[in-house]
Design a protein around this motif. Structure first.
Motif, PDB file in Angstrom:
ATOM      1  N   ALA A 104       0.842  -1.208   0.000  1.00 12.57           N
ATOM      2  CA  ALA A 104       0.000   0.000   0.000  1.00 12.57           C
ATOM      3  C   ALA A 104       0.876   1.257   0.000  1.00 12.57           C
ATOM      4  CB  ALA A 104      -0.930  -0.006   1.209  1.00 12.57           C
ATOM      5  N   PHE A 105       1.932   1.268   0.806  1.00 11.36           N
ATOM      6  CA  PHE A 105       2.859   2.407   0.829  1.00 11.36           C
ATOM      7  C   PHE A 105       3.469   2.616  -0.555  1.00 11.36           C
ATOM      8  CE2 PHE A 105       7.097   4.217   1.328  1.00 11.36           C
ATOM      9  CZ  PHE A 105       6.881   5.289   2.183  1.00 11.36           C
ATOM     10  N   ASN A 106       3.939   1.532  -1.159  1.00 18.86           N
ATOM     11  CA  ASN A 106       4.550   1.618  -2.491  1.00 18.86           C
ATOM     12  C   ASN A 106       3.548   2.057  -3.559  1.00 18.86           C
ATOM     13  OD1 ASN A 106       7.024   0.866  -1.445  1.00 18.86           O
ATOM     14  ND2 ASN A 106       6.720  -1.299  -1.893  1.00 18.86           N
ATOM     15  N   ARG A 107       2.314   1.605  -3.422  1.00 14.41           N
ATOM     16  CA  ARG A 107       1.265   2.005  -4.369  1.00 14.41           C
ATOM     17  C   ARG A 107       1.026   3.516  -4.303  1.00 14.41           C
ATOM     18  NH1 ARG A 107      -1.950  -1.821  -3.180  1.00 14.41           N
ATOM     19  NH2 ARG A 107      -2.980  -0.802  -1.442  1.00 14.41           N
ATOM     20  N   GLY A 108       0.982   4.051  -3.084  1.00 15.15           N
ATOM     21  CA  GLY A 108       0.813   5.491  -2.914  1.00 15.15           C
ATOM     22  C   GLY A 108       1.990   6.261  -3.481  1.00 15.15           C
ATOM     23  N   TYR A 109       3.184   5.764  -3.242  1.00 19.37           N
ATOM     24  CA  TYR A 109       4.397   6.404  -3.763  1.00 19.37           C
ATOM     25  C   TYR A 109       4.378   6.425  -5.288  1.00 19.37           C
ATOM     26  CZ  TYR A 109       9.395   7.444  -4.160  1.00 19.37           C
ATOM     27  OH  TYR A 109      10.606   8.021  -4.458  1.00 19.37           O
ATOM     28  N   ARG A 110       4.106   5.271  -5.881  1.00 17.67           N
ATOM     29  CA  ARG A 110       4.132   5.159  -7.349  1.00 17.67           C
ATOM     30  C   ARG A 110       3.002   5.930  -8.028  1.00 17.67           C
ATOM     31  NH1 ARG A 110       4.973  -0.755  -6.396  1.00 17.67           N
ATOM     32  NH2 ARG A 110       7.221  -0.966  -6.189  1.00 17.67           N
ATOM     33  N   ALA A 111       1.880   6.048  -7.337  1.00 13.13           N
ATOM     34  CA  ALA A 111       0.753   6.765  -7.937  1.00 13.13           C
ATOM     35  C   ALA A 111       1.146   8.211  -8.242  1.00 13.13           C
ATOM     36  CB  ALA A 111      -0.455   6.729  -7.006  1.00 13.13           C
ATOM     37  N   PHE A 112       1.849   8.830  -7.331  1.00 12.35           N
ATOM     38  CA  PHE A 112       2.257  10.214  -7.566  1.00 12.35           C
ATOM     39  C   PHE A 112       3.526  10.297  -8.399  1.00 12.35           C
ATOM     40  CE2 PHE A 112      -0.859  11.058  -4.330  1.00 12.35           C
ATOM     41  CZ  PHE A 112      -1.461  12.194  -4.833  1.00 12.35           C
ATOM     42  N   ALA A 113       4.364   9.289  -8.321  1.00 14.09           N
ATOM     43  CA  ALA A 113       5.581   9.288  -9.146  1.00 14.09           C
ATOM     44  C   ALA A 113       5.224   9.226 -10.625  1.00 14.09           C
ATOM     45  CB  ALA A 113       6.479   8.116  -8.760  1.00 14.09           C
ATOM     46  N   SER A 114       4.093   8.611 -10.937  1.00 11.91           N
ATOM     47  CA  SER A 114       3.689   8.513 -12.343  1.00 11.91           C
ATOM     48  C   SER A 114       3.021   9.800 -12.836  1.00 11.91           C
ATOM     49  CB  SER A 114       2.735   7.332 -12.542  1.00 11.91           C
ATOM     50  OG  SER A 114       1.524   7.560 -11.859  1.00 11.91           O
ATOM     51  N   VAL A 115       2.636  10.678 -11.915  1.00 14.58           N
ATOM     52  CA  VAL A 115       1.933  11.907 -12.287  1.00 14.58           C
ATOM     53  C   VAL A 115       2.848  13.127 -12.191  1.00 14.58           C
ATOM     54  CG1 VAL A 115       0.015  13.435 -11.695  1.00 14.58           C
ATOM     55  CG2 VAL A 115      -0.296  10.957 -11.595  1.00 14.58           C
ATOM     56  N   TYR A 116       3.582  13.224 -11.091  1.00 13.86           N
ATOM     57  CA  TYR A 116       4.400  14.415 -10.849  1.00 13.86           C
ATOM     58  C   TYR A 116       5.887  14.090 -10.976  1.00 13.86           C
ATOM     59  CZ  TYR A 116       0.154  16.444  -8.907  1.00 13.86           C
ATOM     60  OH  TYR A 116      -1.120  16.914  -8.734  1.00 13.86           O
ATOM     61  N   THR A 117       6.540  14.803 -11.870  1.00 14.47           N
ATOM     62  CA  THR A 117       7.994  14.673 -11.992  1.00 14.47           C
ATOM     63  C   THR A 117       8.695  15.945 -11.519  1.00 14.47           C
ATOM     64  OG1 THR A 117       7.869  15.390 -14.295  1.00 14.47           O
ATOM     65  CG2 THR A 117       7.883  13.014 -13.880  1.00 14.47           C
ATOM     66  N   ASP A 118       7.930  17.007 -11.355  1.00 15.77           N
ATOM     67  CA  ASP A 118       8.438  18.278 -10.844  1.00 15.77           C
ATOM     68  C   ASP A 118       7.518  18.753  -9.727  1.00 15.77           C
ATOM     69  OD1 ASP A 118      10.556  18.585 -12.740  1.00 15.77           O
ATOM     70  OD2 ASP A 118       9.077  19.232 -14.234  1.00 15.77           O
ATOM     71  N   CYS A 119       8.089  19.540  -8.837  1.00 16.62           N
ATOM     72  CA  CYS A 119       7.284  20.114  -7.757  1.00 16.62           C
ATOM     73  C   CYS A 119       6.487  21.283  -8.324  1.00 16.62           C
ATOM     74  CB  CYS A 119       8.187  20.573  -6.612  1.00 16.62           C
ATOM     75  SG  CYS A 119       7.249  21.165  -5.202  1.00 16.62           S
ATOM     76  N   THR A 120       5.214  21.071  -8.482  1.00 13.72           N
ATOM     77  CA  THR A 120       4.321  22.093  -9.023  1.00 13.72           C
ATOM     78  C   THR A 120       3.369  22.556  -7.925  1.00 13.72           C
ATOM     79  OG1 THR A 120       2.682  20.454  -9.674  1.00 13.72           O
ATOM     80  CG2 THR A 120       4.390  20.980 -11.305  1.00 13.72           C
ATOM     81  N   PRO A 121       2.677  23.654  -8.149  1.00 11.38           N
ATOM     82  CA  PRO A 121       1.661  24.067  -7.152  1.00 11.38           C
ATOM     83  C   PRO A 121       0.615  22.969  -6.915  1.00 11.38           C
ATOM     84  CG  PRO A 121       2.130  25.890  -8.642  1.00 11.38           C
ATOM     85  CD  PRO A 121       2.861  24.685  -9.184  1.00 11.38           C
ATOM     86  N   ALA A 122       0.269  22.232  -7.949  1.00 10.81           N
ATOM     87  CA  ALA A 122      -0.701  21.134  -7.782  1.00 10.81           C
ATOM     88  C   ALA A 122      -0.132  20.030  -6.898  1.00 10.81           C
ATOM     89  CB  ALA A 122      -1.093  20.572  -9.148  1.00 10.81           C
ATOM     90  N   ALA A 123       1.155  19.749  -7.015  1.00 11.05           N
ATOM     91  CA  ALA A 123       1.800  18.735  -6.171  1.00 11.05           C
ATOM     92  C   ALA A 123       1.799  19.180  -4.715  1.00 11.05           C
ATOM     93  CB  ALA A 123       3.219  18.470  -6.654  1.00 11.05           C
ATOM     94  N   ILE A 124       2.019  20.464  -4.492  1.00 12.73           N
ATOM     95  CA  ILE A 124       2.013  20.997  -3.121  1.00 12.73           C
ATOM     96  C   ILE A 124       0.619  20.893  -2.512  1.00 12.73           C
ATOM     97  CG2 ILE A 124       2.332  23.100  -1.750  1.00 12.73           C
ATOM     98  CD1 ILE A 124       4.588  23.831  -3.791  1.00 12.73           C
ATOM     99  N   VAL A 125      -0.404  21.209  -3.310  1.00 11.68           N
ATOM    100  CA  VAL A 125      -1.792  21.099  -2.833  1.00 11.68           C
ATOM    101  C   VAL A 125      -2.139  19.632  -2.552  1.00 11.68           C
ATOM    102  CG1 VAL A 125      -4.214  21.377  -3.526  1.00 11.68           C
ATOM    103  CG2 VAL A 125      -2.577  23.221  -3.934  1.00 11.68           C
TER     104      VAL A 125
END
Length: 147
Positions: A104-125
């Motif tokens: 479950a931890f890895n799934r959460g990590y990978r879910a965002f790794a596949s979406v965000y490659t840079d720190c954007t305002p959306a990533a911060i939110v």
């Protein structure tokens, strides 16, 4: 009416008996072979009533860990360390539960790794929202199931 002679059945009987004679040693071998050793009995699967919420909490920890590391926020490793503490305190020697929470931890990590490659305002939110969800889950689990 159909007439059947016994002379025509003799070859059939011979074939049938021949098959039995040939199959006999094979069938006997099956009886004489030792029984396979019993496989190790798997430990019973321990399940607690809050496992689903705990798995979601682990997923949130993985998501926050990725996003905080991505955005170079202070204390980025504390989320992974928190997950390690959670595994130690909740699973003990229960390997299947440990694997489930780790997945479950890895799934959460990978879910965002596949979406965000840079720190954007959306990533911060997203990181802030997930931290809030994690806090809510932690409060719910401890208030309902805590000692």
């Amino acid at each position: 009416m159909l007439s059947v002679s016994t002379t025509s059945m003799i070859p059939v009987r011979r074939v049938f008996l021949s098959l039995l004679v040939l199959a006999g040693p094979t069938m006997a071998q099956g009886k004489n072979t030792p029984a396979p050793q019993e496989e190790q009995i798997a430990p019973p699967i321990v399940s607690v009533p809050y496992d689903d919420k705990l798995a979601r909490f682990a997923e949130v920890l993985g998501s926050v860990h990725y996003l905080r590391t991505l955005c170079k926020a202070p204390g980025g490793d504390e989320w992974r360390n928190g997950m390690q503490q959670l595994l130690e305190s909740e699973t003990g020697n229960e390997q299947l539960r440990k694997e489930k929470l780790t997945a479950a931890f890895n799934r959460g990590y990978r879910a965002f790794a596949s979406v965000y490659t840079d720190c954007t305002p959306a990533a911060i939110v997203a990181e802030e929202r997930y931290r809030n969800e994690g806090a809510t889950l932690a409060t719910e689990i401890t208030s309902r199931f805590g000692n």
